[in-house]
Design an enzyme around this catalytic site. Structure first.
Site, PDB file in Angstrom:
ATOM      1  N   LYS A 270       0.695  -1.340  -0.066  1.00  0.00           N
ATOM      2  CA  LYS A 270       0.006  -0.237  -0.019  1.00  0.00           C
ATOM      3  C   LYS A 270       0.832   1.371   0.058  1.00  0.00           C
ATOM      4  O   LYS A 270       0.420   2.404  -0.404  1.00  0.00           O
ATOM      5  CB  LYS A 270      -0.990   0.131   1.209  1.00  0.00           C
ATOM      6  CG  LYS A 270      -0.393   0.003   2.382  1.00  0.00           C
ATOM      7  CD  LYS A 270      -1.294  -0.165   3.540  1.00  0.00           C
ATOM      8  CE  LYS A 270      -0.714  -0.238   4.913  1.00  0.00           C
ATOM      9  NZ  LYS A 270      -1.454  -0.625   6.015  1.00  0.00           N
TER      10      LYS A 270
ATOM     11  N   ARG B 285      -8.957  -0.754  15.673  1.00  0.00           N
ATOM     12  CA  ARG B 285      -9.285  -0.234  14.364  1.00  0.00           C
ATOM     13  C   ARG B 285     -10.337  -1.285  13.902  1.00  0.00           C
ATOM     14  O   ARG B 285     -11.503  -1.494  14.531  1.00  0.00           O
ATOM     15  CB  ARG B 285      -8.028  -0.161  13.773  1.00  0.00           C
ATOM     16  CG  ARG B 285      -8.146   0.644  12.313  1.00  0.00           C
ATOM     17  CD  ARG B 285      -6.895   0.882  11.720  1.00  0.00           C
ATOM     18  NE  ARG B 285      -6.597  -0.247  10.799  1.00  0.00           N
ATOM     19  CZ  ARG B 285      -5.546  -0.396   9.785  1.00  0.00           C
ATOM     20  NH1 ARG B 285      -4.827   0.582   9.594  1.00  0.00           N
ATOM     21  NH2 ARG B 285      -5.599  -1.668   9.117  1.00  0.00           N
TER      22      ARG B 285
HETATM   23  C1  LIG Z   1      -0.933  -1.576   6.353  1.00  0.00           C
HETATM   24  C2  LIG Z   1      -1.600  -2.943   6.793  1.00  0.00           C
HETATM   25  C3  LIG Z   1      -0.569  -3.963   6.994  1.00  0.00           C
HETATM   26  C4  LIG Z   1       0.974  -3.947   6.973  1.00  0.00           C
HETATM   27  O1  LIG Z   1       1.373  -3.300   7.821  1.00  0.00           O
HETATM   28  P1  LIG Z   1       3.070  -3.264   8.159  1.00  0.00           P
HETATM   29  O2  LIG Z   1       3.100  -2.671   9.382  1.00  0.00           O
HETATM   30  O3  LIG Z   1       3.296  -1.975   7.170  1.00  0.00           O
HETATM   31  O4  LIG Z   1       3.569  -4.373   8.119  1.00  0.00           O
HETATM   32  C5  LIG Z   1      -1.174  -5.227   7.275  1.00  0.00           C
HETATM   33  N1  LIG Z   1      -2.566  -5.662   7.647  1.00  0.00           N
HETATM   34  C6  LIG Z   1      -3.428  -4.381   7.135  1.00  0.00           C
HETATM   35  C7  LIG Z   1      -4.923  -4.888   7.526  1.00  0.00           C
HETATM   36  C8  LIG Z   1      -2.948  -3.286   6.958  1.00  0.00           C
HETATM   37  O5  LIG Z   1      -3.661  -2.433   6.854  1.00  0.00           O
END
Ligand SMILES: *Cc1c(COP(=O)(O)O)cnc(C)c1O
Length: 352
Positions: free
Chosen positions: A36, A129
């Protein structure tokens, strides 16, 4: 043309291979490459996606669309919007979900498109969240999902250290295992994926303290910047500098360090907090807050100090340096900075 974001693919490959080897050693048989932060940049992603990941995962459908030729199943990380259900079924093989109404709509679309849509049901273990709250009666929800003809419930997952800053522990993740056991025994099914979090779960894994039932992680920052996100440490043997920002000096002059006149607000409506250090060699660099929040940049040359900036200008103290007009200043970037720079159309992305 500057500014440029230089992407070192070999470093990204190294991080990916190192982490995927670690996962395999710990019986984690599926891993999601979380892209992302790369703003749907296929040229970058396709060059290192084949390093052991089982899926590509992104929070935006637009980004998944651009990855559709990369031969890995695609996961939508952000809980789908009711307004994008059609595209979710079309472009994502898997989505993370927490709302039954949304899953029912995905089912209706999957039937229309003659597909199975795979769902990972998310549980909120306290970070607050997304996810069904773990103290809810989730068996009722699971019972309904399991009856949907177009939906395949492939697993459950949790997301920590995102809103509340909750650090994954064995005790917290054992809640997820309890949920897994309850769903599996109640419905006589086997859940394929037990997704134990993001880059903040890496320290637990390194301490050999991850419950053995966890068989999936979703990883972004630890791959891109080599950093686990529970304590913010660079993981041994990983590169933290796969991305480097380069920007050019457009003005270089000796000027006072303290403004002259009555002080009001800066261009972003804030009251400047400026220290008088006498006459200073000041460089203006051609990048600004429209591209990146300046706090997210760290000059690689320790003699360069960022002292402020506005939408299109970054001002540095270059007193202890020999730079000339037109020279390039290099910066390390953190994860939010990388997200912003990748998203800015004014930054040239250069793959090395
Ligand atoms: C962004 C995200 C991740 C990855 O997070 P990192 O800390 O960058 O590894 C994993 N799961 C979800 C649902 C996310 O939104």
């Amino acid at each position: 043309m500057y500014p440029k974001l230089i992407v070192n693919i070999n470093k990204l490959k190294h991080n990916s291979i190192t982490i995927n080897n670690l996962l395999v050693k710990n019986n984690i048989n599926s891993s999601f490459l979380v892209t992302k932060v790369l703003s749907g940049n296929k040229k970058i992603v396709e060059k290192f996606a084949d390093t052991g990941f089982t899926h590509i995962a992104d929070s935006r459908i637009d980004n998944l669309k651009t990855f559709k030729d990369i031969p890995l199943p695609e996961v939508l990380l952000r809980i789908p919007s009711l307004s994008e259900i059609k595209d979710v079924v079309k472009y994502a093989d898997v989505s993370l979900n927490s709302e039954l109404q949304t899953i029912v709509e995905l089912n209706n679309q999957a039937i229309i498109q003659n597909k199975f849509h795979q769902v990972i049901l998310m549980f909120d273990l306290g970070d607050l969240r997304e996810g069904l709250f773990f103290k809810e009666d989730y068996l009722e929800t699971a019972a309904i999902i399991l009856k949907l003809a177009g939906i395949k419930l492939i697993g459950i997952g949790t997301n920590l250290t995102c809103y509340g800053g909750v650090i994954p522990t064995r005790k917290i993740l054992n809640e997820l295992i309890t949920i897994k056991n309850n769903i599996e025994s109640n419905f006589k099914i086997k859940l394929e994926i037990i997704s134990g979090g993001n880059s903040s779960t890496i320290p637990l894994l390194l301490k050999n303290n991850l419950p053995k039932e966890i068989n999936n992680l979703r990883l972004g920052e630890v791959i891109m910047l080599g950093r686990e996100t529970a304590y913010g440490k660079i993981v041994d043997n990983l590169y933290a500098d796969a991305f480097t920002l380069q920007a050019q000096i457009i003005e270089l002059k000796e000027k006072p360090s303290y403004p002259i006149g009555e002080l009001g607000m800066d261009s972003f409506g804030e009251k400047p907090n400026i220290i008088d250090k006498g006459i200073m060699k000041r460089g203006i660099i051609a990048i600004g807050k429209q591209d990146v929040n300046l706090d997210n940049l760290t000059p690689i040359d320790q003699n360069v100090e960022i002292i402020g900036g506005s939408s299109d200008h970054l001002i540095c103290d270059l007193t202890n340096t020999n730079y000339a007009l037109g020279d390039i200043i290099e910066f390390n970037v953190n994860y939010p900075g990388l997200l912003q720079l990748m998203t800015s159309k004014y930054i040239t992305k250069v793959i090395m």
